[in-house]
Design an enzyme around this catalytic site. Sequence first.
Site, short mmCIF file in Angstrom:
data_model
loop_
_atom_site.label_atom_id
_atom_site.label_comp_id
_atom_site.label_asym_id
_atom_site.label_seq_id
_atom_site.Cartn_x
_atom_site.Cartn_y
_atom_site.Cartn_z
N CYS A 75 0.77 -1.33 0.08
CA CYS A 75 -0.27 0.15 -0.14
C CYS A 75 0.78 1.11 0.07
O CYS A 75 1.70 1.32 1.02
CB CYS A 75 -0.83 -0.10 1.44
SG CYS A 75 -2.08 1.39 1.37
N ASN A 77 0.14 4.67 -0.09
CA ASN A 77 -0.32 5.75 0.91
C ASN A 77 -0.22 5.24 2.29
O ASN A 77 0.40 6.09 3.06
CB ASN A 77 -1.84 6.14 0.55
CG ASN A 77 -2.07 7.02 -0.62
OD1 ASN A 77 -1.34 7.62 -1.16
ND2 ASN A 77 -3.01 6.59 -1.42
N GLU A 190 -10.99 0.27 -5.15
CA GLU A 190 -9.64 -0.61 -4.88
C GLU A 190 -10.04 -1.91 -4.24
O GLU A 190 -11.11 -2.18 -3.64
CB GLU A 190 -9.32 -0.04 -3.29
CG GLU A 190 -8.02 0.91 -3.65
CD GLU A 190 -7.39 1.35 -2.28
OE1 GLU A 190 -6.87 0.17 -1.67
OE2 GLU A 190 -7.06 2.26 -2.20
N CYS A 200 -5.19 6.21 -4.14
CA CYS A 200 -4.31 4.93 -4.14
C CYS A 200 -3.25 5.20 -4.56
O CYS A 200 -2.88 5.46 -5.79
CB CYS A 200 -5.55 3.93 -5.18
SG CYS A 200 -4.39 2.24 -5.07
N GLY A 201 -2.03 5.05 -3.65
CA GLY A 201 -0.77 5.37 -4.11
C GLY A 201 -0.18 4.38 -5.00
O GLY A 201 0.53 4.89 -5.99
#
EC number: 5.1.1.7
Length: 262
Positions: A75, A77, A190, A200-201
């Site tokens: 993930c 972020n 997501e 969404c990083g």
Amino acid sequence: METRVFYKYQGAGNDFIIIDNRKKLFDRDNESLIRRLCHRRFGIGADGLMLLQHAEGYDFEMIYFNADGREGSMCGNGGRCIVAFAQDIGIIATKTDFLAADGVHHARMHDNVDWISLQMIDVQQIAQDGDAYLLDTGSPHYVRLVANLENFPVVEEGRSVRYSDTYRSNGVNVNFVEADGDGYRVRTYERGVEDETLACGTGATAVALAMAWRNGTDGAFETPIRVEGGNLMIRFEKQGRRFTNVFLEGPAEFVFKGELSW
Ligand SMILES: N[C@H](CCC[C@H](N)C(=O)O)C(=O)O
């Protein structure tokens, strides 16, 4: 009755519960508890939950869970948020090397507080599915350019891709993109949240790389990505199909600290 201290952080509106689990008192296999903690009504509410744990040879290890309670992949972020958390509880100063699901990540805090550069994995594979691009930036991403993103049915369309025969078993994060000045605007459905998130990083990273692949030029890039929850910057080098020195830059902010008994 157990009582645990938990923290909330958010990165461009992608929000996370973080627990300091160096003493390993939190049961990482308790999917139903993690799902309940992430529930927006019956729990604290979050897109995901992260455990910070010891890891030999690294500042810490990040264990990531999606809101569905299941252990996830990388993930982006969340990676920035756990770095901010590690600094806030005094584990690191302004840079770190930590372990995550997809390997070791280097990160550094910028002078202006709350802005963090997180190194992402190199990417050498970009596939196509019709007019969409498929690549893994630590999590699997489907990237498709659309018109009128503002009014695009992200949840409906995202769900239909994510649960299609191609992606049903392992899932995929679905990113819809439109050109936006010198960068792109992105909205993401997501996997594991099974909804649109405000950012969404790993998805923003996938979009920047896929668009550079589509444009066909090599070199060093800085691609601004505008998401519903704020602005991110993706820096990387492209040599043919090889993407290296990939950095996801963006905010990571403390929201609150609390205690929970269960
Ligand atoms: N939902 C993703 C993981 C979190 C990705 C996103 N929150 C990010 O910032 O990269 C997956 O299961 O593949």
